[in-house]
Design an enzyme around this catalytic site. Sequence first.
Site, PDB file in Angstrom:
ATOM      1  N   ASP A 156      -6.267 -19.000   2.912  1.00  0.00           N
ATOM      2  CA  ASP A 156      -5.863 -20.387   2.689  1.00  0.00           C
ATOM      3  C   ASP A 156      -6.188 -21.168   3.959  1.00  0.00           C
ATOM      4  O   ASP A 156      -5.609 -20.919   5.011  1.00  0.00           O
ATOM      5  CB  ASP A 156      -4.355 -20.431   2.374  1.00  0.00           C
ATOM      6  CG  ASP A 156      -3.798 -21.843   2.267  1.00  0.00           C
ATOM      7  OD1 ASP A 156      -4.584 -22.809   2.341  1.00  0.00           O
ATOM      8  OD2 ASP A 156      -2.577 -21.979   2.110  1.00  0.00           O
ATOM      9  N   HIS A 187       0.819  -1.216   0.000  1.00  0.00           N
ATOM     10  CA  HIS A 187       0.000   0.000   0.000  1.00  0.00           C
ATOM     11  C   HIS A 187       0.854   1.269   0.000  1.00  0.00           C
ATOM     12  O   HIS A 187       0.440   2.290  -0.547  1.00  0.00           O
ATOM     13  CB  HIS A 187      -0.961   0.006   1.193  1.00  0.00           C
ATOM     14  CG  HIS A 187      -2.177  -0.832   0.976  1.00  0.00           C
ATOM     15  ND1 HIS A 187      -3.411  -0.310   0.668  1.00  0.00           N
ATOM     16  CD2 HIS A 187      -2.340  -2.174   0.971  1.00  0.00           C
ATOM     17  CE1 HIS A 187      -4.286  -1.290   0.504  1.00  0.00           C
ATOM     18  NE2 HIS A 187      -3.654  -2.438   0.693  1.00  0.00           N
TER      19      HIS A 187
END
Length: 326
Positions: A246, A70
Amino acid sequence: MALNKLYSSSSLILLLISFFIQCHSGKSELQLNYYAESCPKAEEIIKQQVIDLYNKHGNTAVSWVRNLFHDCMVKSCDASLLLETVNGIESEKASQRSFGMRNFKYVNTIKSAVEKECPLTVSCADIVALSARDGIVMLGGPRIEMKTGRKDSKESHLAVVEDFIPNHNDSMSLVLSRFQSIGIDIEGTVALLGAHSVGRVHCVNLVQRLYPTMDPTLDPDYGTYLKRRCPSPKPDPKAVLYARNDRETPMILDNNYFKNVLKHKGLLLVDEQLTSDSSTFPFVQKMAADNGYFHDQFSRAVRLLSENNPLSGDLGEIRKDCRFVN
């Protein structure tokens, strides 16, 4: 003799001009071990802080990786992301692209430890980069040789955040073009998306694939599981409603992400598009088959990202507190 003096004077003038240009161009020459003389323990202090914070709050390591993305995607790796809204500055944290980001307070923990050793020497931008490097190791990822010497910005780039950081629902061609604009190729972009191997996604960013009807590209059984995680089409943004990127190795940076994507078990639309885009699909297959190859490409791409347009000279500073300009 006079001729030699003339040449040496000319050489000195050229050297001074070169130095002046470097100092005032705003472009920094990053180098390995930049703080070797000015703060020799800097990198070790940052590493130890990252380890200590990981042992107390494991998710900080994921935050450091996201911070790098970011910060460096928007104009420069300059710690502009860390600035708070104060004195006319509007924080980049207010952007929708920053939704779900956390653990900023612990950046100040790292900065304080470094300031105690070497006041006003190590930039917040370098702390963003080095904490990401060390966080990647804590997540089971590769050790990346990272250059330092960045300066901190004196302004926030809130107004243009969305021009640089792609949204998770954007087309793959747009996502690729955003990364290519800072010198990261298709292979590197696919590898960086592998950071979705760790952490979690808030239901706010998932529900458009689940309601009112399920996205047909999503594995049906996985979609049913996600509906249990996100039971409402209008989740409360402030509630703790999320799904792990995940489910098998949620805190390990590995190629399970690519295996999941091939099974149509990616959480975000951008994950699914990796398999439907002909330019990215071959790299997804290759990374799913070879974790070492994924780590090599991830290292290369993170290095490129971390060296995007660093500041130096008068355009940057070394902040005393990462939240505020000096």
